[in-house]
Scaffold this active site. Structure first.
Site, PDB file in Angstrom:
ATOM      1  N   GLU A 166       5.514  -0.442   0.658  1.00 53.70           N
ATOM      2  CA  GLU A 166       4.343   0.262   0.141  1.00 53.70           C
ATOM      3  C   GLU A 166       4.497   1.701   0.605  1.00 53.70           C
ATOM      4  O   GLU A 166       4.335   2.005   1.787  1.00 53.70           O
ATOM      5  CB  GLU A 166       3.047  -0.321   0.697  1.00 53.70           C
ATOM      6  CG  GLU A 166       1.844   0.348   0.066  1.00 53.70           C
ATOM      7  CD  GLU A 166       0.624   0.496   0.970  1.00 53.70           C
ATOM      8  OE1 GLU A 166      -0.473   0.683   0.446  1.00 53.70           O
ATOM      9  OE2 GLU A 166       0.773   0.450   2.215  1.00 53.70           O
ATOM     10  N   ASP A 196       3.847  -2.856   4.767  1.00 61.90           N
ATOM     11  CA  ASP A 196       2.602  -2.106   4.648  1.00 61.90           C
ATOM     12  C   ASP A 196       2.783  -0.681   5.183  1.00 61.90           C
ATOM     13  O   ASP A 196       3.379  -0.488   6.252  1.00 61.90           O
ATOM     14  CB  ASP A 196       1.536  -2.849   5.475  1.00 61.90           C
ATOM     15  CG  ASP A 196       0.134  -2.303   5.300  1.00 61.90           C
ATOM     16  OD1 ASP A 196      -0.362  -2.310   4.166  1.00 61.90           O
ATOM     17  OD2 ASP A 196      -0.465  -1.857   6.308  1.00 61.90           O
TER      18      ASP A 196
HETATM   19  C1  NOJ Z   1      -2.291  -0.824   2.750  1.00 61.40           C
HETATM   20  C2  NOJ Z   1      -2.930  -2.127   2.437  1.00 61.40           C
HETATM   21  O1  NOJ Z   1      -2.543  -2.522   1.151  1.00 61.40           O
HETATM   22  C3  NOJ Z   1      -4.410  -1.914   2.557  1.00 61.40           C
HETATM   23  O2  NOJ Z   1      -5.138  -2.984   2.046  1.00 61.40           O
HETATM   24  C4  NOJ Z   1      -4.721  -1.652   4.000  1.00 61.40           C
HETATM   25  O3  NOJ Z   1      -6.090  -1.331   4.136  1.00 61.40           O
HETATM   26  C5  NOJ Z   1      -3.899  -0.487   4.547  1.00 61.40           C
HETATM   27  N1  NOJ Z   1      -2.531  -0.526   4.137  1.00 61.40           N
HETATM   28  C6  NOJ Z   1      -3.902  -0.503   6.038  1.00 61.40           C
HETATM   29  O4  NOJ Z   1      -3.139  -1.577   6.508  1.00 61.40           O
END
Ligand code: NOJ
Length: 566
Positions: free
Chosen positions: A288, A224
């Site tokens: 991500e 993440d």
């Molecule tokens: C990316 C995640 O996919 C999202 O859902 C989240 O709110 C943020 N990162 C913070 O962790």
């Protein structure tokens, strides 16, 4: 009506002279990953929320769909301020999702079906309910406990102004003040304090977390906010001109935003890689990463860093041949340069579902199906979001009272947030909650209009979106061409894209509003009905095998010529 199981699926072997599928490449390079948003997938205990037992009960469905691996969004102990991305115990399962024993049983059941299990890792922040943050909150400025997070004194004579001008992604300032006057940084909600990765204890703790899940048989991680783990040294203000450009709803970050994409992050990711490499079985990680273009993204997938990073280019484009081509080229010219495959995404839990992005209704559905066949024919890995295979749209008319995304409150009820793409999946039956739960009170309501979209209905329909995905995944699984890297554009008329994979596998997408010429050849799969007059209808993708004669002719011509002459 035939169930789709009764419908003979075309097999790669029966229509081509392809060599047998080679397994020499690591599995993740061309795998089909399926993202499960655990709260929304299937409820096993009747409390209106999806859980690990519900997921395990539906593994046969995922096996029939033909996915290679799961990615589970967070199921860890969490107060749920940001859908579980506020983790209070990263090595335990939240009771709303089950227990560690349920996780172990899930992994065993998935592995027994040949499905790998990857899970979310949330290294940028913890929950404010994590013991570390509780300790930091109670500790003195300058203490070891505070050094795990990013605490700073405020500006102004009384220190009552935030340390810098950074905004939170969810609206409002990225700083919250604690009773002794210091401020702590949270790039997301106030309940998600950012960790300070320059403190060695943080890296050590994440090595423990990785090993905890790897020891339980987890096959990999989705990291993440991988681009956010390091902040610019000294936490400088964002330049006013950059601040004016920031629109967090756009996800993509300006290159000079000091919150993201700093060089130090690569050292932290290399440490993850070393841990993964110390385990047998091709364990992997996908990042991500919202960076400003493919060239920045590629830095995250150098050989000693992450294995994959989401190619988000396809979520940023409108339904346009030119935009899709530029997006695909941006990814394909940058990732292979560092030896990494692309990892194509159309939708996830943070993005409006692609059926809605591409127009919604009948047109959006047709485009969504066409985009799916495009996505599934590109070289590299593919990430599907649960419900993609059902052609689900966003639910944009959720009542205000059920909205849970922190963006809703943090923006003073101006940004509705991401709940519309998180509505639970419809499984069967004629009325909500369509078999998702035995309780009518589901955490978000399912719309009555989803009755034709249930899994049960779509399994019964040969032409449903679910049947299309099953056929496409079946074909892809057996095709060494689609698992390979070979890709070349072919000239094609305006508003269309055409490319070749391997020797004779051709994909044509018609983005236009009217029929386009279709090249000669054998149709393998089409995203919508073909007219039988040799044309490719609007908003349709076709997978084809070129005929030998056409291939010979194509040696000196483009598909544009074949499509217009042939
Ligand atoms: C990316 C995640 O996919 C999202 O859902 C989240 O709110 C943020 N990162 C913070 O962790």
């Amino acid at each position: 009506m035939h169930r789709v199981d009764d419908v003979p699926m075309r097999s790669a072997g029966s229509t081509s002279t392809e060599p047998p599928l080679s397994h020499s490449e690591p599995w993740w390079r061309s795998a089909v990953f399926y993202q499960v948003y655990p709260k929304s997938f299937a409820d096993g205990n009747g409390d209106g929320l999806g859980d690990l037992i519900g997921l395990r009960d539906r593994l046969d469905y995922l096996q029939q769909l033909g996915v290679d691996a799961l990615w589970l969004s967070p199921f860890y102990t969490s107060p749920g301020a940001d859908g579980g991305y506020d983790v209070a115990d990263p090595t335990d399962v939240d009771p709303i999702f089950g227990t560690i024993a349920d996780f172990d049983a899930l992994v065993a059941a998935a592995h027994a079906r040949g499905i790998r299990v990857t899970i979310d890792l949330v290294p940028n922040h913890f929950s404010n309910q994590h013991p570390w943050f509780r300790e930091a909150f109670a500790a003195e400025p300058g203490s070891r406990e505070r050094a795990r997070f990013i605490f700073r004194d405020g500006q102004g004579p009384r220190g009552d102004l935030p340390p810098n001008n950074w905004p939170s992604v969810f609206g409002g300032p990225a700083w919250t003040r604690v009773p002794d006057g210091q401020w702590y940084l949270h790039l997301f909600a106030a309940e998600q304090p950012d960790l300070d990765w320059s403190t060695p204890e943080v890296a050590a703790e994440f090595e423990r977390i990785l090993r905890f899940w790897l020891d339980r048989g987890t096959d990999g991680f989705r990291v993440d906010v991988a681009h956010g783990m390091a902040k610019a040294t000294g936490l400088p203000d964002i330049a006013a001109s950059t601040l004016a450009k920031i629109n967090d709803a756009d996800h993509m970050r300006p290159s000079d935003d000091p919150r993201w994409d700093q060089d130090e992050v690569h050292e932290y990711l290399r440490a993850f890689r070393r841990v993964l490499d110390s385990y047998p079985g091709d364990r992997m990680a996908v990042g991500e990463v919202w960076a400003s273009g493919g060239h920045r993204l590629a830095r995250y997938v150098r050989p000693d860093e992450l294995h994959l990073a989401f190619s988000f280019q396809l979520v940023e484009v409108a339904w346009s041949a030119n935009e899709f081509r530029a997006a695909i080229e941006d990814a394909m010219q940058t990732m292979p340069a560092v030896g990494a495959p692309c990892a194509w995404v159309l939708s996830n839990h943070d993005i409006d579902r692609h059926v809605s992005r591409f127009g919604g209704g009948t047109v959006g559905t047709a485009r969504g199906r066409a985009a799916a066949l495009l996505q599934l024919a590109l070289p590299g890995a593919v990430y599907l979001y649960n419900g993609d295979e059902l052609g689900l749209p966003n639910v944009d008319d959720l009542p205000d009272s059920v909205l849970q995304d922190p963006a809703w409150d943090r923006t003073g009820h101006t940004v509705r947030g991401r709940d519309g793409e998180r509505v639970p999946l419809p499984w069967d039956g004629d009325t909500p909650p369509f078999g998702f739960s035995s309780s009518a009170a589901t955490w978000l309501p399912l719309p009555a209009s989803w009755q034709p979209l249930t899994v049960a209905r779509q399994l019964d329909e040969v032409d449903s979106t679910l049947s299309l995905y099953r056929r496409a995944l079946d074909y892809r699984a057996k095709s060494s061409t689609l698992h390979g890297n070979d890709f070349s554009w072919i000239g094609s008329p305006d508003d269309t894209l055409a490319f070749r994979r391997g020797e004779d596998f051709v994909v044509v997408v018609n983005f236009g509003g009217g029929p386009a010429p279709k090249p000669p050849g054998q149709v393998v799969l089409a995203s919508g009905p073909l007219d039988g007059d040799g044309t490719l209808p609007a908003n349709t993708t076709v997978w084809m095998r070129e005929e030998k004669a056409a291939m010979d002719r194509s040696a000196g011509t483009s598909i544009r010529d074949q499509m217009t002459s042939g």
